[in-house]
Design a protein around this motif. Sequence first.
Motif, PDB file in Angstrom:
ATOM      1  N   GLY A 176      -4.249   4.518  -3.381  1.00 29.73           N
ATOM      2  CA  GLY A 176      -3.909   5.534  -4.713  1.00 29.73           C
ATOM      3  C   GLY A 176      -3.929   5.805  -6.509  1.00 29.73           C
ATOM      4  O   GLY A 176      -3.781   6.016  -6.858  1.00 29.73           O
ATOM      5  N   GLY A 177      -4.574   4.302  -6.235  1.00 33.89           N
ATOM      6  CA  GLY A 177      -4.845   4.320  -7.560  1.00 33.89           C
ATOM      7  C   GLY A 177      -6.028   3.958  -7.705  1.00 33.89           C
ATOM      8  O   GLY A 177      -7.291   4.335  -7.373  1.00 33.89           O
ATOM      9  N   SER A 178      -6.026   4.233  -9.151  1.00 33.45           N
ATOM     10  CA  SER A 178      -7.370   4.789  -9.787  1.00 33.45           C
ATOM     11  C   SER A 178      -7.999   3.558 -11.326  1.00 33.45           C
ATOM     12  O   SER A 178      -6.516   3.122 -12.078  1.00 33.45           O
ATOM     13  CB  SER A 178      -7.193   6.105  -9.557  1.00 33.45           C
ATOM     14  N   GLY A 179      -8.514   4.394 -11.400  1.00 27.44           N
ATOM     15  CA  GLY A 179      -9.502   3.677 -13.020  1.00 27.44           C
ATOM     16  C   GLY A 179      -9.836   2.304 -12.485  1.00 27.44           C
ATOM     17  O   GLY A 179      -9.477   1.421 -11.810  1.00 27.44           O
ATOM     18  N   PRO A 180     -10.288   1.822 -13.307  1.00 28.58           N
ATOM     19  CA  PRO A 180     -10.505   0.180 -13.540  1.00 28.58           C
ATOM     20  C   PRO A 180      -9.625  -0.897 -13.598  1.00 28.58           C
ATOM     21  O   PRO A 180      -7.954  -0.942 -13.723  1.00 28.58           O
ATOM     22  CB  PRO A 180     -11.258  -0.507 -15.419  1.00 28.58           C
ATOM     23  N   LEU A 181     -10.040  -1.939 -12.526  1.00 28.23           N
ATOM     24  CA  LEU A 181      -8.402  -3.058 -12.221  1.00 28.23           C
ATOM     25  C   LEU A 181      -8.297  -3.584 -14.013  1.00 28.23           C
ATOM     26  O   LEU A 181      -9.594  -4.176 -13.974  1.00 28.23           O
ATOM     27  CB  LEU A 181      -9.763  -4.033 -11.310  1.00 28.23           C
ATOM     28  N   PRO A 182      -7.248  -4.057 -13.920  1.00 30.32           N
ATOM     29  CA  PRO A 182      -7.086  -4.916 -14.885  1.00 30.32           C
ATOM     30  C   PRO A 182      -8.206  -6.036 -14.693  1.00 30.32           C
ATOM     31  O   PRO A 182      -8.452  -6.873 -13.961  1.00 30.32           O
ATOM     32  CB  PRO A 182      -5.413  -5.268 -14.732  1.00 30.32           C
ATOM     33  N   ARG A 183      -7.995  -6.810 -16.216  1.00 30.46           N
ATOM     34  CA  ARG A 183      -8.848  -8.455 -16.132  1.00 30.46           C
ATOM     35  C   ARG A 183      -8.066  -9.074 -17.189  1.00 30.46           C
ATOM     36  O   ARG A 183      -7.510  -8.560 -18.272  1.00 30.46           O
ATOM     37  CB  ARG A 183     -10.704  -7.651 -17.063  1.00 30.46           C
ATOM     38  N   GLY A 184      -8.397  -9.798 -16.542  1.00 25.13           N
ATOM     39  CA  GLY A 184      -7.479 -11.245 -18.004  1.00 25.13           C
ATOM     40  C   GLY A 184      -6.630 -12.522 -17.103  1.00 25.13           C
ATOM     41  O   GLY A 184      -7.024 -12.479 -15.970  1.00 25.13           O
ATOM     42  N   THR A 185      -5.284 -13.282 -17.422  1.00 26.86           N
ATOM     43  CA  THR A 185      -5.129 -13.698 -17.899  1.00 26.86           C
ATOM     44  C   THR A 185      -3.712 -13.534 -16.753  1.00 26.86           C
ATOM     45  O   THR A 185      -2.948 -12.169 -17.217  1.00 26.86           O
ATOM     46  CB  THR A 185      -4.299 -14.637 -18.825  1.00 26.86           C
ATOM     47  N   ILE A 186      -3.588 -14.188 -15.735  1.00 21.89           N
ATOM     48  CA  ILE A 186      -1.988 -13.832 -14.590  1.00 21.89           C
ATOM     49  C   ILE A 186      -0.673 -13.977 -15.748  1.00 21.89           C
ATOM     50  O   ILE A 186      -0.906 -15.141 -15.824  1.00 21.89           O
ATOM     51  CB  ILE A 186      -1.908 -14.371 -13.212  1.00 21.89           C
ATOM     52  N   GLU A 187       0.192 -13.784 -15.398  1.00 20.91           N
ATOM     53  CA  GLU A 187       1.567 -13.803 -15.655  1.00 20.91           C
ATOM     54  C   GLU A 187       1.949 -13.884 -14.974  1.00 20.91           C
ATOM     55  O   GLU A 187       2.781 -12.832 -14.530  1.00 20.91           O
ATOM     56  CB  GLU A 187       1.357 -12.589 -17.060  1.00 20.91           C
ATOM     57  N   TYR A 188       3.148 -15.087 -14.910  1.00 20.73           N
ATOM     58  CA  TYR A 188       3.638 -14.696 -13.452  1.00 20.73           C
ATOM     59  C   TYR A 188       4.898 -15.016 -13.634  1.00 20.73           C
ATOM     60  O   TYR A 188       6.073 -15.107 -14.627  1.00 20.73           O
ATOM     61  CB  TYR A 188       3.717 -16.169 -13.063  1.00 20.73           C
TER      62      TYR A 188
ATOM     63  N   ARG B 163       0.985  -1.389   0.279  1.00 17.67           N
ATOM     64  CA  ARG B 163       0.054   0.143   0.421  1.00 17.67           C
ATOM     65  C   ARG B 163       0.577   1.439   0.090  1.00 17.67           C
ATOM     66  O   ARG B 163       0.427   2.141  -0.670  1.00 17.67           O
ATOM     67  CB  ARG B 163      -1.050   0.130   1.301  1.00 17.67           C
ATOM     68  N   VAL B 164       1.992   0.973   0.501  1.00  9.92           N
ATOM     69  CA  VAL B 164       2.788   2.229   1.132  1.00  9.92           C
ATOM     70  C   VAL B 164       3.552   3.036  -0.883  1.00  9.92           C
ATOM     71  O   VAL B 164       3.183   3.607  -0.802  1.00  9.92           O
ATOM     72  CB  VAL B 164       3.876   2.094   1.912  1.00  9.92           C
ATOM     73  N   ARG B 165       3.608   1.042  -1.048  1.00 11.79           N
ATOM     74  CA  ARG B 165       4.278   1.128  -2.151  1.00 11.79           C
ATOM     75  C   ARG B 165       3.411   1.814  -3.746  1.00 11.79           C
ATOM     76  O   ARG B 165       3.884   2.383  -4.723  1.00 11.79           O
ATOM     77  CB  ARG B 165       5.003   0.425  -2.943  1.00 11.79           C
ATOM     78  N   GLY B 166       2.289   2.812  -3.287  1.00 18.68           N
ATOM     79  CA  GLY B 166       0.992   2.777  -4.417  1.00 18.68           C
ATOM     80  C   GLY B 166       0.410   1.503  -4.835  1.00 18.68           C
ATOM     81  O   GLY B 166      -0.038   1.494  -5.944  1.00 18.68           O
ATOM     82  N   GLU B 167       1.080  -0.085  -4.287  1.00 12.67           N
ATOM     83  CA  GLU B 167       0.347  -0.764  -5.626  1.00 12.67           C
ATOM     84  C   GLU B 167      -1.014  -1.093  -5.795  1.00 12.67           C
ATOM     85  O   GLU B 167      -2.031  -0.531  -3.989  1.00 12.67           O
ATOM     86  CB  GLU B 167       0.972  -1.834  -4.905  1.00 12.67           C
ATOM     87  N   ARG B 168      -1.871  -1.623  -6.005  1.00 15.37           N
ATOM     88  CA  ARG B 168      -2.806  -1.952  -6.505  1.00 15.37           C
ATOM     89  C   ARG B 168      -3.810  -2.828  -5.606  1.00 15.37           C
ATOM     90  O   ARG B 168      -4.397  -3.716  -5.456  1.00 15.37           O
ATOM     91  CB  ARG B 168      -3.882  -1.060  -7.841  1.00 15.37           C
ATOM     92  N   LEU B 169      -3.165  -4.247  -6.624  1.00 19.82           N
ATOM     93  CA  LEU B 169      -3.940  -5.281  -6.840  1.00 19.82           C
ATOM     94  C   LEU B 169      -2.657  -6.634  -6.575  1.00 19.82           C
ATOM     95  O   LEU B 169      -2.006  -6.930  -6.800  1.00 19.82           O
ATOM     96  CB  LEU B 169      -4.050  -5.582  -8.206  1.00 19.82           C
ATOM     97  N   VAL B 170      -2.971  -7.206  -5.648  1.00 16.86           N
ATOM     98  CA  VAL B 170      -2.640  -8.852  -5.079  1.00 16.86           C
ATOM     99  C   VAL B 170      -3.152  -9.875  -5.294  1.00 16.86           C
ATOM    100  O   VAL B 170      -4.558 -10.210  -5.291  1.00 16.86           O
ATOM    101  CB  VAL B 170      -2.439  -8.201  -3.727  1.00 16.86           C
ATOM    102  N   LEU B 171      -2.421 -10.740  -5.499  1.00 14.44           N
ATOM    103  CA  LEU B 171      -3.313 -12.364  -5.854  1.00 14.44           C
ATOM    104  C   LEU B 171      -2.347 -13.548  -5.786  1.00 14.44           C
ATOM    105  O   LEU B 171      -1.278 -12.612  -4.944  1.00 14.44           O
ATOM    106  CB  LEU B 171      -3.090 -12.632  -7.617  1.00 14.44           C
ATOM    107  N   VAL B 172      -2.669 -14.232  -4.924  1.00 19.32           N
ATOM    108  CA  VAL B 172      -3.008 -15.519  -4.568  1.00 19.32           C
ATOM    109  C   VAL B 172      -3.625 -16.636  -4.394  1.00 19.32           C
ATOM    110  O   VAL B 172      -4.637 -16.691  -4.808  1.00 19.32           O
ATOM    111  CB  VAL B 172      -2.637 -15.370  -2.779  1.00 19.32           C
ATOM    112  N   LEU B 173      -2.449 -17.535  -4.470  1.00 20.52           N
ATOM    113  CA  LEU B 173      -2.565 -18.839  -4.663  1.00 20.52           C
ATOM    114  C   LEU B 173      -2.395 -20.139  -3.728  1.00 20.52           C
ATOM    115  O   LEU B 173      -1.544 -19.518  -3.207  1.00 20.52           O
ATOM    116  CB  LEU B 173      -2.453 -19.706  -6.122  1.00 20.52           C
ATOM    117  N   GLY B 174      -3.984 -20.263  -3.190  1.00 22.07           N
ATOM    118  CA  GLY B 174      -3.815 -20.283  -1.465  1.00 22.07           C
ATOM    119  C   GLY B 174      -5.043 -20.768  -1.049  1.00 22.07           C
ATOM    120  O   GLY B 174      -6.053 -20.984  -1.343  1.00 22.07           O
ATOM    121  N   HIS B 175      -4.371 -20.963   0.240  1.00 16.11           N
ATOM    122  CA  HIS B 175      -5.488 -22.155   0.887  1.00 16.11           C
ATOM    123  C   HIS B 175      -7.021 -21.216   1.051  1.00 16.11           C
ATOM    124  O   HIS B 175      -6.941 -19.713   2.152  1.00 16.11           O
ATOM    125  CB  HIS B 175      -5.576 -22.324   2.478  1.00 16.11           C
ATOM    126  N   PRO B 176      -8.125 -21.718   0.391  1.00 17.84           N
ATOM    127  CA  PRO B 176      -9.322 -20.422   0.622  1.00 17.84           C
ATOM    128  C   PRO B 176      -9.865 -20.161   1.894  1.00 17.84           C
ATOM    129  O   PRO B 176     -10.802 -19.400   2.109  1.00 17.84           O
ATOM    130  CB  PRO B 176     -10.357 -20.746  -0.086  1.00 17.84           C
TER     131      PRO B 176
END
Length: 191
Positions: free
Chosen positions: A173-185, A124-137
């Motif tokens: 601080g992020g704005s606009g629509p979130l990206p949609r589509g396929t995750i590229e690791y 959050r401090v870095r201004g990142e907006r989206l975090v993804l995790v493959l993990g235990h639901p």
Amino acid sequence: MNDHTQSDHTRSDHTARHPLGAWRTRPETAEDAAAVHAVHAAAFETGAEADLVDALRADPDAWLPGLSQVAEAPDGSVAAHALLTRCRVDGAPALALAPVGVLPGHQRTGAGSAVVRAVLDAARVRGERLVLVLGHPAYYPRFGFRPASAYGIRPGFAVPDDAMMALVLEGSGGSGPLPRGTIEYPAVFGV
């Protein structure tokens, strides 16, 4: 409950209480590399996660300063680690939370939760907006994660829908629509 102290934009310390004392979280330093490796080697059945952290550390496109956090036991030893690295969703920047590891003797004491909260706060401090995790639901929703499919985000491989989760970092601080589509690791993930 976490107490949050921030001395600058690259360092944040958290303290979380647990029955054995307090977990202090902080960014990983170069001196922590061996201890972080040991945490993941002990926490998982194989050394794959420990090796993954080492490979991500060496990848300048994936590694982001301050987004590798450790939790210290009361004696100052590294008890847990969480890592966020750069990934993309159809080309747009996002973060991948992986791996998260806790030494077996410190599991179920809040160390994992403390280090996950710390790394998310650092993002959050870095201004990142989206975090993804493959993990235990049953574990990650406590941090605000929900199925990534609800945002139109999916991995490029088959996984149960409730295991691939996303978190939108409010107040980053992020704005606009979130990206949609396929995750590229990053390539070192091997997917």
